[in-house]
Design an enzyme around this catalytic site. Structure first.
Site, PDB file in Angstrom:
ATOM      1  N   GLU A 340       0.683  -1.075  -0.175  1.00 41.34           N
ATOM      2  CA  GLU A 340       0.183   0.045  -0.001  1.00 41.34           C
ATOM      3  C   GLU A 340       1.027   1.408  -0.006  1.00 41.34           C
ATOM      4  O   GLU A 340       1.588   1.330   0.940  1.00 41.34           O
ATOM      5  CB  GLU A 340      -0.953   0.073   1.186  1.00 41.34           C
ATOM      6  N   CYS A 341       0.702   2.232  -0.736  1.00 42.03           N
ATOM      7  CA  CYS A 341       1.177   3.407  -1.035  1.00 42.03           C
ATOM      8  C   CYS A 341       2.653   3.209  -0.926  1.00 42.03           C
ATOM      9  O   CYS A 341       3.508   3.150  -1.940  1.00 42.03           O
ATOM     10  CB  CYS A 341       0.673   4.532   0.005  1.00 42.03           C
ATOM     11  N   GLY A 342       3.368   3.381   0.212  1.00 45.41           N
ATOM     12  CA  GLY A 342       4.899   3.376   0.518  1.00 45.41           C
ATOM     13  C   GLY A 342       5.259   1.990   0.039  1.00 45.41           C
ATOM     14  O   GLY A 342       6.452   1.760  -0.503  1.00 45.41           O
ATOM     15  N   LEU A 344       4.089   0.172  -2.428  1.00 49.95           N
ATOM     16  CA  LEU A 344       3.977   0.274  -3.948  1.00 49.95           C
ATOM     17  C   LEU A 344       5.132   0.803  -4.416  1.00 49.95           C
ATOM     18  O   LEU A 344       5.699   0.345  -5.291  1.00 49.95           O
ATOM     19  CB  LEU A 344       2.701   1.186  -4.455  1.00 49.95           C
ATOM     20  N   SER A 438      -1.007  -0.722  -4.222  1.00 49.61           N
ATOM     21  CA  SER A 438      -1.752   0.163  -4.757  1.00 49.61           C
ATOM     22  C   SER A 438      -1.556   1.563  -4.133  1.00 49.61           C
ATOM     23  O   SER A 438      -0.786   1.358  -3.033  1.00 49.61           O
ATOM     24  CB  SER A 438      -3.363  -0.065  -4.765  1.00 49.61           C
TER      25      SER A 438
END
Length: 460
Positions: A340-342, A344, A438
């Protein structure tokens, strides 16, 4: 604190149980707007009450940073309450689960009290307060105001009568005379003023692009906060205002699971996790092993969860970490990996900031570039349109990042978004091998498919 408060809190420990309901007391600390001092005073209240009582902390909304401070102060995990991502029933169940053995719960709100999704009340502090039937303590920054503060408070009290605004804490008081000029008109309305706190410059907390510094960075003087609240806030009265929230007892999960070993990246680079989601993974059969990519740790696990955080601040160390090349190897071998985010950013080929570019895991066919402006801040709903090893069902989440991720032409995306920006063209969720990553953070999801993918990998 006086004996009257001690007796009151002894009563808080005697939580009653009737007809599947749990009677638990708490308060919600709301603010008139962001920056009014709500976070600082919430933490001070938690610190002052934690001196003698078991305080269960909560945070309204999709915040990762404030809960890290709550957890450090209360020595109990702070839990996010979000009526959009979790639903009304999910918020009630989380409150019941984590407040069960606490003396009192303190819920820190988000933004202004009535600020929710778009023009609705969903995900607002007011909505959570109503869902849990908890009284609200409103923080009002009265700097450069006197009698006008009463008009402001009157508006907040009357805007939605279903919200129980039980008292007010004045913040930014300049002098005793200033306090009198503000307090008397508010009390003339029949509204209790629980405290008047002076402005203390030393208590301002440093921040960066995603918010305040995390608790482990040691930027908060908890003792000073505690002393400030004990001197300027009437804790006796506040505790008396805290009343019961009758919420359904959570069902115990008696199902026997075949446990899988799930590695969770956790260090200064990856520290954005919702505590309740980690507990949900445990209840779904995951035995969590926390490991640090920054320290080069390589866990023996059947799957990986790499959350958000600040990989851009540690890109050089991550580039040279043995964990980075190991993740590339196990991803190619088919290990299920969720980022998630970081996460990704770390799973992509490269991470760039200005003229500096660092090689990352190289699992996903994309490069992430840091930006100087906010690229996305929104709640999102995601429909799963491509088969993957992690998610099968629609999810609700939150997006917040200062970066863009540019994919190669052969990149495959798993989510079609409603709201938010995603990776490109309203799509999110890069898929490669059994990896899904994502920009969307989720507070809860059905992990059945993820767990089964991990079990299949373990058997092979």
């Amino acid at each position: 604190m006086c004996e009257r408060v001690a007796r009151h809190c002894d009563g808080l420990r005697a939580n009653g149980h009737t007809h599947g309901l749990m009677d638990m007391r708490g308060i919600v600390v709301a603010g008139t707007h962001s920056g009014c001092g709500k976070t600082t005073l919430s933490m001070g209240l938690m610190a002052a009450l934690s001196r003698r009582y078991r305080v269960q902390p909560y945070k309204v909304g999709p915040d990762f940073i404030d809960p890290s401070h709550h957890t450090a102060i209360c020595k109990r995990p702070s839990v996010n309450l979000d009526t959009f991502m979790m639903g009304v029933d999910g918020v009630r169940e989380a409150y019941a689960r984590y407040s069960a053995d606490a003396d009192i719960s303190v819920v820190e709100g988000v933004m202004g009290m009535f600020d929710g999704m778009d023009t609705t009340e969903i995900a607002s502090t007011a909505h959570v307060a109503k869902v849990l039937n908890l009284p609200v303590v409103l923080v009002v920054n009265v700097r450069s105001m006197s009698r006008s503060a009463a008009a402001l408070v009157k508006g907040y009290v009357e805007y939605d009568p279903r919200v129980d605004v039980a008292g007010v804490i004045l913040n930014g008081v300049a002098s005793e005379n200033h306090e009198r000029l503000v307090r008397e008109p508010i009390e003339a309305l029949g509204i209790r003023v629980l405290g008047a706190v002076p402005r203390v410059r030393e208590l301002s907390m440093p921040s960066r692009h995603l918010g305040l510094h995390m608790a482990h960075e040691g930027s908060l003087d908890v003792e000073q906060l505690r002393s400030l609240i004990e001197e300027y806030v009437d804790l006796d009265c506040l505790l008396e205002l805290a009343h019961s929230a009758e919420v359904p007892l959570p069902d115990e999960d008696d199902e026997q699971h075949e446990h899988i070993r799930l590695g969770v990246a956790y260090d200064a680079a990856f520290c954005f996790y919702y505590h309740d989601l980690l507990e949900h993974l445990r209840r779904s059969g995951a035995s969590l092993t926390f490991f640090s990519p920054l320290r080069g740790e390589v866990p023996e696990v059947d799957g990986l969860y790499i959350g958000g955080g600040y990989p851009e601040l540690h890109a050089h160390a991550l580039e040279h970490s043995p964990t980075t090349s190991w993740i590339r190897t196990v991803a190619e071998d088919g290990m299920p990996i969720y980022g998630e985010c970081g996460g990704l950013m770390y799973l992509c080929e490269r991470l760039a900031e200005g003229e500096d570019t660092h090689a990352m895991c190289g699992v996903l066919p994309a490069t992430t570039t840091m930006t100087k402006r906010l690229m996305a801040l929104a709640y999102v709903e995601a429909e799963v349109i491509r088969h993957n090893a992690i998610m099968q069902r629609p999810i609700k989440g939150h997006e917040f990042h200062y970066s863009i991720t540019q994919c190669r032409g052969d990149a495959r995306l798993a989510y079609r978004l409603r709201g938010g920006v995603g990776i490109r063209d309203g799509m999110d969720g890069l898929v490669e091998h059994c990896t899904l990553a994502s920009y969307t953070h989720v507070a809860t999801f059905d992990p059945t498919h993820f767990m089964e993918s991990c079990r299949r990998y373990a058997r092979t």
